[in-house]
Motif scaffolding. Sequence first.
Motif, short mmCIF file in Angstrom:
data_model
loop_
_atom_site.label_atom_id
_atom_site.label_comp_id
_atom_site.label_asym_id
_atom_site.label_seq_id
_atom_site.Cartn_x
_atom_site.Cartn_y
_atom_site.Cartn_z
N ASN A 257 89.85 22.43 20.37
CA ASN A 257 89.63 21.67 21.61
C ASN A 257 88.83 22.47 22.64
O ASN A 257 87.78 22.00 23.10
CB ASN A 257 90.97 21.22 22.21
CG ASN A 257 91.52 19.99 21.51
OD1 ASN A 257 90.88 19.42 20.64
ND2 ASN A 257 92.70 19.57 21.89
N PRO A 258 89.27 23.68 23.03
CA PRO A 258 88.47 24.42 24.01
C PRO A 258 87.12 24.85 23.47
O PRO A 258 86.15 24.94 24.23
CB PRO A 258 89.35 25.65 24.33
CG PRO A 258 90.27 25.79 23.17
CD PRO A 258 90.52 24.40 22.68
N ILE A 259 87.04 25.09 22.14
CA ILE A 259 85.76 25.50 21.54
C ILE A 259 84.76 24.36 21.62
O ILE A 259 83.60 24.53 22.04
CB ILE A 259 85.96 25.95 20.09
CG1 ILE A 259 86.81 27.22 20.03
CG2 ILE A 259 84.62 26.17 19.41
CD1 ILE A 259 87.15 27.68 18.64
N ILE A 260 85.19 23.16 21.23
CA ILE A 260 84.29 22.00 21.24
C ILE A 260 83.83 21.70 22.66
O ILE A 260 82.65 21.49 22.93
CB ILE A 260 85.00 20.77 20.63
CG1 ILE A 260 85.14 20.94 19.11
CG2 ILE A 260 84.22 19.50 20.93
CD1 ILE A 260 85.90 19.83 18.43
N TYR A 261 84.78 21.67 23.60
CA TYR A 261 84.43 21.31 24.97
C TYR A 261 83.57 22.39 25.64
O TYR A 261 82.74 22.08 26.50
CB TYR A 261 85.69 21.06 25.79
CG TYR A 261 86.31 19.72 25.53
CD1 TYR A 261 85.68 18.55 25.96
CD2 TYR A 261 87.52 19.60 24.86
CE1 TYR A 261 86.24 17.31 25.72
CE2 TYR A 261 88.08 18.35 24.61
CZ TYR A 261 87.44 17.21 25.05
OH TYR A 261 87.99 15.99 24.80
N SER A 262 83.77 23.65 25.30
CA SER A 262 83.00 24.72 25.96
C SER A 262 81.62 24.88 25.35
O SER A 262 80.64 25.12 26.05
CB SER A 262 83.77 26.04 25.87
OG SER A 262 84.00 26.41 24.52
N LEU A 263 81.51 24.73 24.02
CA LEU A 263 80.23 24.94 23.36
C LEU A 263 79.25 23.81 23.66
O LEU A 263 78.04 24.03 23.76
CB LEU A 263 80.42 25.06 21.84
CG LEU A 263 81.08 26.34 21.34
CD1 LEU A 263 81.23 26.30 19.82
CD2 LEU A 263 80.27 27.57 21.74
N LYS A 264 79.76 22.59 23.82
CA LYS A 264 78.90 21.43 24.03
C LYS A 264 78.76 21.04 25.50
O LYS A 264 78.09 20.06 25.82
CB LYS A 264 79.42 20.23 23.23
CG LYS A 264 79.27 20.38 21.73
CD LYS A 264 79.58 19.07 21.04
CE LYS A 264 79.31 19.16 19.55
NZ LYS A 264 79.52 17.87 18.85
N ASN A 265 79.42 21.78 26.39
CA ASN A 265 79.45 21.39 27.79
C ASN A 265 78.68 22.39 28.64
O ASN A 265 79.08 23.55 28.76
CB ASN A 265 80.91 21.27 28.25
CG ASN A 265 81.02 20.56 29.58
OD1 ASN A 265 80.54 21.05 30.59
ND2 ASN A 265 81.66 19.41 29.57
N LYS A 266 77.58 21.95 29.24
CA LYS A 266 76.75 22.84 30.05
C LYS A 266 77.47 23.28 31.31
O LYS A 266 77.31 24.42 31.77
CB LYS A 266 75.44 22.14 30.40
CG LYS A 266 74.54 21.88 29.21
CD LYS A 266 73.25 21.21 29.64
CE LYS A 266 72.34 20.95 28.43
NZ LYS A 266 71.09 20.26 28.83
N ASP A 267 78.28 22.38 31.90
CA ASP A 267 78.99 22.73 33.14
C ASP A 267 80.00 23.85 32.90
O ASP A 267 80.13 24.76 33.73
CB ASP A 267 79.71 21.49 33.71
CG ASP A 267 78.72 20.43 34.18
OD1 ASP A 267 77.60 20.81 34.54
OD2 ASP A 267 79.10 19.24 34.17
N ILE A 268 80.71 23.78 31.77
CA ILE A 268 81.69 24.82 31.44
C ILE A 268 80.98 26.15 31.22
O ILE A 268 81.43 27.21 31.70
CB ILE A 268 82.49 24.43 30.18
CG1 ILE A 268 83.41 23.23 30.47
CG2 ILE A 268 83.32 25.61 29.68
CD1 ILE A 268 84.61 23.54 31.31
N LYS A 269 79.85 26.13 30.50
CA LYS A 269 79.11 27.37 30.23
C LYS A 269 78.53 27.97 31.52
O LYS A 269 78.56 29.18 31.71
CB LYS A 269 78.00 27.10 29.22
CG LYS A 269 78.52 26.85 27.80
CD LYS A 269 77.42 26.81 26.78
CE LYS A 269 76.68 25.51 26.80
NZ LYS A 269 75.74 25.38 25.66
N LYS A 270 78.06 27.11 32.42
CA LYS A 270 77.56 27.59 33.70
C LYS A 270 78.68 28.23 34.52
O LYS A 270 78.49 29.29 35.14
CB LYS A 270 76.93 26.44 34.49
CG LYS A 270 75.57 26.02 33.99
CD LYS A 270 75.02 24.88 34.84
CE LYS A 270 73.66 24.43 34.33
NZ LYS A 270 73.14 23.28 35.14
N ALA A 271 79.84 27.57 34.53
CA ALA A 271 80.98 28.11 35.29
C ALA A 271 81.43 29.44 34.71
O ALA A 271 81.79 30.36 35.46
CB ALA A 271 82.13 27.10 35.26
#
Length: 323
Positions: free
Chosen positions: A293-307
């Motif tokens: 869950n956190p891997i999928i949401y973090s790898l595909k989410n630009k906002d999470i990666k920016k944060a």
Amino acid sequence: MSDHLHQQEVSDGNNQTEFILLGFQCTQNVRILLFILFLVIYCVTICGNLLIITLVSYNKNLHSPMYFFLTQLSMNDILVTTDVVPSMLYILINERESINFFSCFTQLYVFCASESSECFLLTVMSYDRYLAICKPLRYASIMNSAYCMKLAVITWMFSFSIILIHTVTTSMLQFCGPNIIDHFFCDLVPLLEISCSDTKIVQLELFLLSVPLDIIPCVIIIASYVNILYTILWTLSNTVRQKAFSTCSSHLSVVCIYFGTLFGVYVLPTKGQSLNISKFLSLIYTVVTPLINPIIYSLKNKDIKKALHKTINKNIFYNNCAL
């Protein structure tokens, strides 16, 4: 495992005071490898979900309904994996685990309640995406912070209250035969298999509960994504379409993995299904899903990666200033 273990403790009609979890029947070397693997997975799962919660909490750019529900999902993943994995690690080291009646049903309760919460949270997240993409002008007024908090509270309270009733009903069954559970945690199906009571009432209750806990959430998710797909394909521009696909693909991936394995274990016929297959499917939604869950949401989410980059750079800056 010796025949003596499988034949031990058939009581004289009295209810069992403890159960024996067999876990995985394999060689010692394989158990050691599995222990290391699951320990690493558990640590990564806890760290990954805590990272999601921390990033959303401390970055104002992530203070939106979608990320609020993502933190709720992360908290739920921490709960379910902590309920199951430590016990499984103990079994791998000691070959089996003796668990008393109360602890067994407490584990069952926390597991079932957290799985129900995950169903509802994934449903709410799909509804949130439906409003954001299909009703963008009304989205901010509907999904305000107060409404999001109400949805989260209702999800947790409904899941843990309705599952409590079901767990109490199951605990009232008589377990007067062999107390061996060929599983790595106290799951419902193995408990029903070793009960010497008539389990028809519990099975009927389970069937009735599957309507609000599984079927209705699935219908809402499917309906939401049918509308989302129609809106994306027919009404959005190419740029907005790509962003919408990117936002929804992560959630849809988690939904497919989670509900697919859940239906494979509890809805499809289990007769003829080997115990190894059942354990493997259980591993997916108790160990693998909270990890991915956190891997999928973090790898595909630009906002999470920016944060994440912003937080790392800020910490580096403060450390340099301190030096």
